[in-house]
Enzyme design. Structure first.
Site, PDB file in Angstrom:
ATOM      1  N   GLU A 487       0.872  -1.195   0.000  1.00 54.73           N
ATOM      2  CA  GLU A 487       0.000   0.000   0.000  1.00 54.73           C
ATOM      3  C   GLU A 487       0.899   1.231   0.000  1.00 54.73           C
ATOM      4  OE1 GLU A 487      -1.899   0.448   4.195  1.00 54.73           O
ATOM      5  OE2 GLU A 487      -1.828  -1.711   3.836  1.00 54.73           O
ATOM      6  N   ASN A 557      -1.210   0.697  -4.891  1.00 55.16           N
ATOM      7  CA  ASN A 557      -1.532   1.997  -4.329  1.00 55.16           C
ATOM      8  C   ASN A 557      -2.805   1.871  -3.487  1.00 55.16           C
ATOM      9  OD1 ASN A 557      -2.429   4.688  -4.025  1.00 55.16           O
ATOM     10  ND2 ASN A 557      -1.629   5.300  -6.009  1.00 55.16           N
ATOM     11  N   SER A 576      -8.379   8.569  -0.737  1.00 54.99           N
ATOM     12  CA  SER A 576      -7.136   8.262  -1.446  1.00 54.99           C
ATOM     13  C   SER A 576      -7.379   7.731  -2.852  1.00 54.99           C
ATOM     14  CB  SER A 576      -6.332   7.216  -0.660  1.00 54.99           C
ATOM     15  OG  SER A 576      -6.042   7.662   0.637  1.00 54.99           O
ATOM     16  N   GLU A 578      -8.446   6.713  -6.792  1.00 57.41           N
ATOM     17  CA  GLU A 578      -8.295   7.176  -8.170  1.00 57.41           C
ATOM     18  C   GLU A 578      -9.654   7.476  -8.776  1.00 57.41           C
ATOM     19  OE1 GLU A 578      -4.755   6.710  -6.966  1.00 57.41           O
ATOM     20  OE2 GLU A 578      -6.122   5.050  -6.710  1.00 57.41           O
TER      21      GLU A 578
END
Length: 982
Positions: A487, A557, A576, A578
């Site tokens: 992560e 990620n 966090s 996308e």
């Protein structure tokens, strides 16, 4: 009426046919009550005032993204369902399968206690054959659920480690699918070890010939004989492709099974023209396994699976004989949506998970419990590799808690071992002991010895047993097992904020303190968030396969979509992602789409301009372009603004660009000036109208009381172009056979369930849920000063008879084949050659000098702290032309070392090492020699990032030792010496 009568006839025929087993969708026609009433188990209980729902359903769904994770409601909730079985089912076996429950479920059938499931993660099932009524009599199933944060296993009074208020959002009740199975008395078992103790079918391939598209397909079924007499059973296998064509049939010799005996039967055959499952190529087969007695088929199980070859060696991951560096996302297992939680229809799981693939992610690491079957099967279809955990929070445990984790891993492996997208089994979200790793590996070997899956845990960098590992945030490298970061980018930022120059003019990083400390990186705008993701990936990209003998296998990620879990920024949920919670794309999505467009090396050049082109006349700002091209040129209204400054390989910066209304265009070129890619953005005119766009099930909205339609609303100009800085408040009206679930935006209660909410950057989305009645649905959107938009949908009938449906949740869903089969070409070009070190001497502690090149990142060589002894010299196997030295230095993220490098006594480098996420590469003056010396020329200094979380927790950025007061200390964890490719 005629349709229902026909369905009843077909239902009766399918149950009555001895050659058919039937799997029913058991989700329809439940009722739910928030509270505790033990009399609900009684058949005569009056539940007429209870809420009617279709499963999956979380009774506290209204709170998803409205409440902080710690404030999600908990307590007792009862679920009841009335159903009938035809008389022809009497005497057969009937099983109920729950894909899971949160947290615990006590199950009753017709007033009889059936069992208690408590771990809140895995699927479970019961044999309820002897408790049922048949014909025209009603059956009642009642389930008492308890989702207390403090729930403890009854037998041991032990709390499960994964009941955690950081990552495991608490959506209570029957939040996953439920099925009913009817079989004959000689049958293939279900893969439900919990309670039933059975393992089901096991389908896999071996002896792969990828080039010639061949492999041996193996089918094995656990068969149970409850007929009361000895049976001789034959086993037949048919393999059907995605076009419904049988591509292979084979069978076994007859096997004798004694009464009440359970026995495994298997068969195998070589198959040709196989389409191997791959990244972005979700090619799946239906494998029909049949039992025959006296030549008559008595049981058929259809297993949807795919075939792929894996290998884990030389520090790399191989998929179908091609090396792949993992890049993707560490996603919360809840994978939730506003006002719904995790309980979305299967097509919406596909929609969300496919977006990960469209961003060129190839792996999802679920955190930190096993995902539900719907997401597992979704990843099969979309072509997304998975890392499947058991259950954990963030540390190794012992005693009962360890046994609980082992039980979850066992049950999850059995339940999911036919799903080709699962590539890794994860034993813990923190390193576990070597003995524990041995125990977990033994479970894998017992229940999935041929599935081609590596088993490991986070960290495990010096384990002799783990088959993969990797830290949470940093770059690890290995020449043996693959290591990847689990992560690696934890920053947060709202989609609402473009940059410092766009309304609502929120300064990047502004936000409240988190636990008394600044939280700038958790309150980013989209521009800075995208740039940060470029910088973070760059360190992994530098150490990819092809860059040496020791390589990084990549990283994931955190997270892909916003999540109702642990957060550090201004809002009460994690940002966090996308994409946001409604899966609207953010700018960092494009960063990954470009950087990750390849298995290892970038294979298809891409380009994206960060942001929009709707500023004021006085705006002068830096403009950023993401591209995998070698150089990028910017044009404003057709006039060149020159070439951008390249940093972190993929970022191109154009300084102080003055805004002009019109069009900006970015063009990417290779080193020779050949155009590779281009993109442009145009100024939108003033907003004039709203636009609605539906996103629905491929077969249209299903009138099952559970299906959802995702409706996008945009503010557009006269040309139909979205207005990127519009923030209009939108009012919605809903008419017809649907329930409003709404959308989400920054504001009071995050606008959850509100029919009035704003667009952000010109766009937003809302959800509506079908009822069980088919019909017309109309959505109307209005906003002051804008033309109204309306949208009509029609929900289609879903047959349900006596509480049973043959339309399964995955109805109408097909595999995603967009990326095509695994390419036959190499996935990378060798960039440099590693040189072999045979020995080392040092200014002090020479006996541990080997630790700096032992391929073990938990050991290092370090001197005694005196500057005069801060040197180490390496002898190579043979003289070579040295071009680069790659180092992992202790405190790599926070400390810079002033060093000199010499080859056979001649200086080839003098300067400061840069901070990094793990490794730095020093480009040397090329010189041929056999000995390379590294020496500290003055005291090392702290620089760059401080290695702490906002909580103050120290982050491990090297070996666990405090060198702060050792000014003359040189500490090398790993050194690699390279020559250029010849």
């Amino acid at each position: 009426m005629k349709r229902l009568l026909l369905f009843a006839v077909l239902l009766s025929a399918s149950v009555n046919s001895f050659a058919q087993r039937t799997k029913y969708n058991f989700n329809p026609a439940w009722k739910v009550y928030k509270g505790d009433d033990s009399s609900a188990i009684n058949l005569s209980y009056d539940d007429s005032k209870w809420k009617q729902v279709t499963l999956p359903y979380a009774w506290n769904e209204d709170e998803a993204f409205k409440n902080d994770i710690v404030d999600l409601s908990t307590g007792i909730a009862w679920f009841r369902k009335k159903f009938k079985l035809p008389a022809t089912a009497k005497g057969q076996k009937v099983f109920i399968e729950f894909e899971g429950v949160r947290q615990a479920a006590a199950v009753y059938v017709n007033g009889n206690y059936v069992g208690l499931h408590e771990n809140g993660v895995t699927a479970f099932g019961y044999d309820i054959s002897n408790l049922l009524k048949y014909g025209n009599e009603d059956n009642i199933i009642a389930v008492r659920t308890d989702n207390s944060w403090e729930y403890r296993e009854k037998a041991t009074n032990t709390k499960y480690q994964w009941i955690d208020k950081n990552f495991n959002a608490n959506y209570g009740g029957l939040s996953k699918n439920v099925f009913l199975h009817i079989t004959g008395n000689v049958y293939q078992t279900l893969p439900l070890y919990n309670n039933l103790g059975t393992t089901g079918t096991y389908i896999y391939a071996k002896d792969f010939d990828i080039k010639n598209k061949k492999a041996t397909i193996v089918a094995s079924s656990e068969v149970k004989n409850e007929s009361g007499k000895e049976q001789t059973v034959s086993y037949a296998v048919k393999v059907k492709d995605m076009n419904g064509l049988f591509v292979k049939t084979f069978s076994s010799a007859p096997v004798t099974i004694q009464p009440n005996e359970t026995k495994a039967i298997s068969s195998s055959a070589v198959a040709s023209n196989i389409n191997f499952w791959s990244w972005g190529y979700g090619y799946l087969y239906d494998v029909e396994t049949s039992l025959l007695i006296n030549g008559k088929v008595v049981d058929v199980v259809v297993t949807k699976t795919g075939f792929r070859k894996t290998a884990f060696k030389e520090g790399m991951i191989y998929l179908n004989d091609r090396v792949i560096q993992v890049h993707g996302y560490a996603q919360r297992t809840s994978n939730e949506w506003p006002a719904i939680g995790m309980s979305v229809p299967a097509w919406l799981s596909d929609y969300s998970n496919k977006l990960m693939v469209e961003s060129n992610g190839n792996l999802v690491r679920w955190m930190h419990i096993t995902p539900w079957k719907q997401d597992v099967e979704s990843c099969d279809r979309v072509g997304l590799m998975q890392a499947m955990p058991a259950g954990d929070a963030e540390r190794d445990v012992t005693g009962t808690r360890w046994e609980q984790r082992k039980t979850v891993m066992r049950d999850a492996i059995i339940y999911n071992r036919n799903n080709p997208s699962i590539i890794f089994y994860e034993c813990g979200n923190e390193s576990i002991s070597e003995q524990h790793m041995i125990e977990m590996k033994a479970i894998r070997d017992a229940y999935d010895p041929f599935g081609g899956r590596a088993i490991g845990s986070r960290e495990m960098l010096d384990s002799k047993t783990a088959e993969y590992g990797g830290e949470m945030l940093y770059v690890n490298k290995s020449a043996t097992i693959p290591v990847w970061a689990m992560e690696y980018s934890r920053d947060e930022g709202l989609r609402k904020y473009w940059d410092d120059y766009s309304p609502p003019y929120h300064k990047d990083g502004d936000g409240p303190l988190h636990k008394g400390e600044p939280a700038k990186i958790y309150n980013r705008n989209m521009e800075s968030h995208a740039l940060e993701n470029i910088a973070r990936w760059y360190d992994f990209w530098k150490e990819r396969p092809g860059t040496g003998k020791r390589v990084s296998s990549g990283g994931v990620n955190i997270v892909f979509s916003e999540t109702n879990t642990h957060h550090r920024g201004a809002e009460n949920y994690r940002r966090s992602g996308e994409v946001d919670a409604l899966r609207i794309i953010k700018e960092n999505f494009y960063a990954h789409k470009i950087m990750w467009d390849g298995w290892v090396d970038v294979e298809k050049p891409g380009i994206h301009i960060i942001g929009h082109w709707n500023y004021t006349d006085t705006t002068v700002k830096d403009l950023f372009v993401i591209s995998s091209a070698d150089k990028v040129e910017l044009f404003i209204n057709g006039k060149s603004f020159g070439f951008g400054e390249q940093t972190n390989r993929f970022q191109f910066t154009f300084k102080q660009v003055r805004w002009q209304k019109g069009t900006i265009k970015a063009v990417g070129y290779d080193v020779n000036g050949k155009q590779l890619c281009s993109t442009k953005k145009t100024t939108a005119s003033k907003p004039v109208a709203l636009r609605l766009t539906p996103i629905t099930h491929p077969k249209g909205l299903q009138a099952n009381g559970h299906d959802l339609a995702l409706v996008e609303v945009e503010v557009v100009d006269a040309n139909g172009q979205r207005c990127p800085i519009a923030m209009n408040m939108i009012n919605f009206q809903l008419e017809g056979e649907a329930e409003w679930r709404g959308g989400m935006a920054q504001g009071p209660n995050n606008f959850i369930l509100s029919k009035e909410l704003p667009v952000e950057n010109g766009v937003n989305r809302v959800l509506i849920r079908s009822t069980t009645k088919p019909g017309q649905i109309k959505i109307i959107a209005t906003a002051d000063g804008l033309k109204t938009a309306s949208l009509q949908l029609h929900s289609t009938v879903v047959p349900v008879n006596n509480g049973l449906s043959t339309q399964l949740p995955s109805f109408g869903l097909k595999g995603n084949l967009q990326r095509g089969p695994t390419p036959s070409t190499p996935s990378f070009v060798q960039k440099r050659n590693a040189l072999t070190i045979v020995k080392a001497t040092a200014g002090s502690k020479s006996d541990s000098a080997f630790a700096s090149f032992d391929d073990n990142e938990l050991t290092d060589w370090y001197n005694d702290g005196n500057l005069s002894t801060a040197w180490i010299e390496y002898e190579l196997q043979q003289p070579a032309t040295i071009s680069e030295v790659t180092l992992k230095l202790n405190n790599f993220r926070s400390r810079s070392y002033p060093i000199r490098i010499s080859v056979d006594g001649q200086e080839v480098f003098s300067g400061n090492t840069p901070t990094s996420l793990g490794y730095c590469t020093i480009v040397c003056k090329r010189l041929t020699g056999k000995k390379l010396k590294i020496e500290l020329i003055k005291s090392a200094n702290l620089t760059g990032e401080t290695s702490t979380e906002v909580s103050g927790k120290k982050l491990d950025d090297g070996v666990t030792r405090n060198d702060a007061n050792s000014k003359g200390r040189l500490s090398i964890i790993e050194v690699e010496i390279y020559e250029p490719v010849k």
